[in-house]
Design an enzyme around this catalytic site. Structure first.
Site, PDB file in Angstrom:
ATOM      1  N   ASP A  31       9.831  11.501   3.630  1.00 10.09           N
ATOM      2  CA  ASP A  31       9.639  10.704   4.849  1.00 10.09           C
ATOM      3  C   ASP A  31       9.768  11.592   6.084  1.00 10.09           C
ATOM      4  O   ASP A  31       9.037  11.418   7.055  1.00 10.09           O
ATOM      5  CB  ASP A  31      10.701   9.585   4.918  1.00 10.09           C
ATOM      6  CG  ASP A  31      10.498   8.548   3.807  1.00 10.09           C
ATOM      7  OD1 ASP A  31      11.293   7.610   3.719  1.00 10.09           O
ATOM      8  OD2 ASP A  31       9.520   8.698   3.032  1.00 10.09           O
ATOM      9  N   GLU A  33       8.998  14.802   6.450  1.00  8.64           N
ATOM     10  CA  GLU A  33       7.756  15.570   6.670  1.00  8.64           C
ATOM     11  C   GLU A  33       6.684  14.656   7.261  1.00  8.64           C
ATOM     12  O   GLU A  33       5.971  15.013   8.186  1.00  8.64           O
ATOM     13  CB  GLU A  33       7.241  16.149   5.338  1.00  8.64           C
ATOM     14  CG  GLU A  33       8.056  17.308   4.804  1.00  8.64           C
ATOM     15  CD  GLU A  33       7.645  17.668   3.383  1.00  8.64           C
ATOM     16  OE1 GLU A  33       7.994  16.885   2.458  1.00  8.64           O
ATOM     17  OE2 GLU A  33       6.970  18.680   3.202  1.00  8.64           O
ATOM     18  N   TYR A  34       6.612  13.394   6.722  1.00  7.01           N
ATOM     19  CA  TYR A  34       5.615  12.439   7.233  1.00  7.01           C
ATOM     20  C   TYR A  34       5.908  12.162   8.713  1.00  7.01           C
ATOM     21  O   TYR A  34       5.018  12.247   9.566  1.00  7.01           O
ATOM     22  CB  TYR A  34       5.669  11.136   6.416  1.00  7.01           C
ATOM     23  CG  TYR A  34       4.610  10.130   6.800  1.00  7.01           C
ATOM     24  CD1 TYR A  34       4.818   9.216   7.830  1.00  7.01           C
ATOM     25  CD2 TYR A  34       3.369  10.106   6.159  1.00  7.01           C
ATOM     26  CE1 TYR A  34       3.841   8.305   8.205  1.00  7.01           C
ATOM     27  CE2 TYR A  34       2.391   9.185   6.523  1.00  7.01           C
ATOM     28  CZ  TYR A  34       2.634   8.300   7.544  1.00  7.01           C
ATOM     29  OH  TYR A  34       1.651   7.399   7.918  1.00  7.01           O
ATOM     30  N   SER A  80     -11.565 -22.461  -2.834  1.00  8.38           N
ATOM     31  CA  SER A  80     -10.326 -22.571  -3.619  1.00  8.38           C
ATOM     32  C   SER A  80     -10.744 -22.610  -5.093  1.00  8.38           C
ATOM     33  O   SER A  80     -11.928 -22.526  -5.397  1.00  8.38           O
ATOM     34  CB  SER A  80      -9.606 -23.865  -3.238  1.00  8.38           C
ATOM     35  OG  SER A  80     -10.512 -24.944  -3.402  1.00  8.38           O
ATOM     36  N   LYS A 111      -2.514 -14.489 -10.417  1.00  2.44           N
ATOM     37  CA  LYS A 111      -2.723 -15.254  -9.183  1.00  2.44           C
ATOM     38  C   LYS A 111      -1.505 -14.998  -8.305  1.00  2.44           C
ATOM     39  O   LYS A 111      -0.399 -15.454  -8.589  1.00  2.44           O
ATOM     40  CB  LYS A 111      -2.890 -16.744  -9.475  1.00  2.44           C
ATOM     41  CG  LYS A 111      -3.383 -17.517  -8.263  1.00  2.44           C
ATOM     42  CD  LYS A 111      -3.860 -18.913  -8.672  1.00  2.44           C
ATOM     43  CE  LYS A 111      -4.519 -19.661  -7.511  1.00  2.44           C
ATOM     44  NZ  LYS A 111      -3.603 -19.957  -6.382  1.00  2.44           N
ATOM     45  N   LYS A 282     -12.045 -15.374 -14.505  1.00  2.52           N
ATOM     46  CA  LYS A 282     -13.342 -15.312 -13.816  1.00  2.52           C
ATOM     47  C   LYS A 282     -14.407 -14.770 -14.752  1.00  2.52           C
ATOM     48  O   LYS A 282     -14.132 -13.854 -15.535  1.00  2.52           O
ATOM     49  CB  LYS A 282     -13.270 -14.352 -12.629  1.00  2.52           C
ATOM     50  CG  LYS A 282     -12.186 -14.600 -11.618  1.00  2.52           C
ATOM     51  CD  LYS A 282     -12.145 -13.394 -10.684  1.00  2.52           C
ATOM     52  CE  LYS A 282     -11.110 -13.548  -9.629  1.00  2.52           C
ATOM     53  NZ  LYS A 282     -11.040 -12.380  -8.720  1.00  2.52           N
TER      54      LYS A 282
HETATM   55  N1  LIG Z   1      -6.989 -12.340  -8.733  1.00  4.28           N
HETATM   56  C1  LIG Z   1      -7.521 -13.370  -8.062  1.00  4.28           C
HETATM   57  O1  LIG Z   1      -8.691 -13.673  -8.121  1.00  4.28           O
HETATM   58  C2  LIG Z   1      -6.627 -14.152  -7.179  1.00  4.28           C
HETATM   59  C3  LIG Z   1      -5.315 -13.730  -7.011  1.00  4.28           C
HETATM   60  N2  LIG Z   1      -4.455 -14.418  -6.234  1.00  4.28           N
HETATM   61  C4  LIG Z   1      -4.855 -15.530  -5.588  1.00  4.28           C
HETATM   62  N3  LIG Z   1      -3.946 -16.186  -4.829  1.00  4.28           N
HETATM   63  C5  LIG Z   1      -6.189 -15.999  -5.698  1.00  4.28           C
HETATM   64  C6  LIG Z   1      -6.789 -17.137  -5.074  1.00  4.28           C
HETATM   65  C7  LIG Z   1      -8.092 -17.268  -5.403  1.00  4.28           C
HETATM   66 BR1  LIG Z   1      -9.250 -18.614  -4.754  1.00  4.28          BR
HETATM   67  S1  LIG Z   1      -8.632 -16.059  -6.456  1.00  4.28           S
HETATM   68  C8  LIG Z   1      -7.063 -15.299  -6.493  1.00  4.28           C
END
Ligand SMILES: NC(=O)c1cnc(N)c2cc(Br)sc12
Length: 314
Positions: A31, A33-34, A80, A111, A282
Site C-alpha cells: 500500500d 508503494e501505491y 427482472s 444471484k 440462463k
Molecule cells: N448472475 C446474474 O445473472 C445475476 C446475479 N445477481 C443478480 N442480482 C441478478 C439479477 C438479475 Br435480473 S440477473 C443477476
C-alpha cells in the site's frame, strides 16, 4: 522522460495495481508503494492539469455532493427475473425453453444480493452509471460508481459497450459499518443489500468511497461491432476488458447438470464473503435467447432459483 510521459507512466502503473488488488485480489506492491505513486501523480496533475485524463485513478473520488440524482433512461431496459422455487419448476422452465429452441446449454451463476446497475462505456471510457430504478428509468450515480475500485475507468480496448452488474457490500464490511454506526449513535442497516443501496445512493461521493462497495458484472447488454456466440464467451470477454465478473460460472449441458450445480451452490453459499439470494440459470447461446425473447416483465431465457430460506425475505 517528459512530464506527460511520467504522468502517463504513473497512471498506467496505478491502474494496473488497482486492477490486481481490487479485481484479481492479487496485489503485487505494498500500500505504501501505491500511495507514494498516487501522491506523485496528484502533485503532477495539479501542476500540469492539461495532462489529466478521465481514467486517471485521481478521478475516482471526485465530484461535489449532489442535491439529488438525475433520472437516467436505460439504453437497454433492465428486466427482472421470474422465480423457480423447486426442481420441478426448473424442469418446467427447461421444457418451455426446449419446446421453443430445442436442446440448449445453460449457464448457472450466483444471484448476488445487492443492487443492479447499468454501466456505459464509450470509446473505452466509463461515461455513465445508473441504478435499475423501475427497469426503464433509474438514477444517474456515475460519480458514486467511480469510487468502486473494481469498476474499470477505461477498458482494455476503445469499445462502445453496456454492461449490467450487481453492486454489493461484503458481509465483513457490512458488520464493520454497523459497528461504527452503533458507536456514532446512528441507525443500523438491516442487511448488506440495504447498506449497499444506501451507500450507492449517497449524495456525497466521498461517503460512498468509504463504504467498501464492490461489484460483479454479469451481463453484456450491448456492444458495437463485435458479435459473440454465447454468454460464457461474453463473460470471458468482459473479464479480458478488465471487469470483475461473477466468480462462479458453470456451463451446464442440460437441466440435470443445472440442478446438480444449484445444489452445490446451496451447500457453499453461506461460506461466501457476500450475500446471495439464489442462483440464476440462463440459456448460454445468445441467438437462441433472441428467439426466446421476453414477456412484458422477464426474459424467457433465464430464471432465478430461490432457496427455501429466501422465501421469508421481504
Ligand atoms: N448472475 C446474474 O445473472 C445475476 C446475479 N445477481 C443478480 N442480482 C441478478 C439479477 C438479475 Br435480473 S440477473 C443477476
Amino acid at each position: 522522460m517528459t512530464v506527460e510521459d511520467r504522468i502517463k507512466e504513473l497512471r498506467d502503473k496505478l491502474n494496473h495495481h488497482n486492477y490486481m488488488y481490487y479485481v484479481l485480489d492479487k496485489p503485487e506492491i505494498s500500500d505504501y508503494e501505491y500511495d507514494m505513486m498516487m501522491r506523485e501523480l496528484i502533485e503532477l496533475e495539479e501542476k500540469y492539469p492539461q495532462f489529466k485524463t478521465p481514467d486517471s485513478p485521481t478521478q475516482r473520488v471526485g465530484g461535489e455532493p449532489l442535491k439529488e440524482f438525475e433520472p437516467f433512461t436505460h439504453v437497454v431496459p433492465m428486466q427482472s427475473l421470474a422465480n423457480a422455487f423447486s426442481e420441478g419448476e426448473l424442469r418446467d422452465f427447461d421444457r418451455r425453453v426446449k419446446a421453443s429452441v430445442g436442446d440448449v446449454e445453460y449457464v448457472v451463476e450466483l444471484k448476488i444480493d445487492g443492487l443492479s446497475v447499468e454501466l456505459i462505456y464509450e470509446n473505452g471510457f466509463f461515461t455513465v452509471g445508473s441504478t435499475r430504478g423501475d427497469g426503464i428509468i433509474g438514477e444517474n450515480v456515475t460519480n458514486n460508481l467511480k469510487t468502486i475500485r473494481s469498476i474499470p475507468l477505461r477498458l482494455k480496448d476503445d469499445l462502445n459497450l453496456i454492461v449490467r452488474g450487481e453492486v454489493f457490500m461484503p458481509k465483513a464490511s457490512f458488520e464493520k459499518l454497523n459497528e461504527e454506526r452503533e458507536l456514532n449513535g446512528e441507525s443500523f442497516f438491516a442487511n448488506p443489500r440495504n447498506a449497499a443501496a444506501g451507500s450507492l445512493r449517497q449524495l456525497n461521493p466521498k461517503i460512498t468511497a468509504k463504504r467498501d462497495l464492490d461489484i460483479f458484472v454479469f451481463n453484456l447488454q450491448r456492444i458495437d461491432g463485435i458479435k459473440l456466440q454465447t454468454h460464457a464467451e461474453a463473460l470471458e470477454f468482459l473479464k479480458y476488458q478488465g471487469f470483475k465478473v461473477s466468480p462462479h460460472i458453470k456451463v451446464c449441458k442440460n437441466i440435470d447438470e443445472v440442478i446438480e450445480d444449484i445444489n452445490y451452490i446451496r451447500d457453499i453459499r453461506d461460506s461466501l464473503p457476500y450475500e446471495t439470494d439464489g442462483a440464476v440459470v440462463k440459456v448460454n447461446d445468445l441467438s437462441k435467447r433472441e428467439i426466446l425473447g421476453s414477456t412484458a416483465k422477464d426474459p424467457r431465457w433465464a430464471i432465478a432459483f430461490k432457496y427455501p430460506a429466501e422465501r421469508q425475505k421481504t
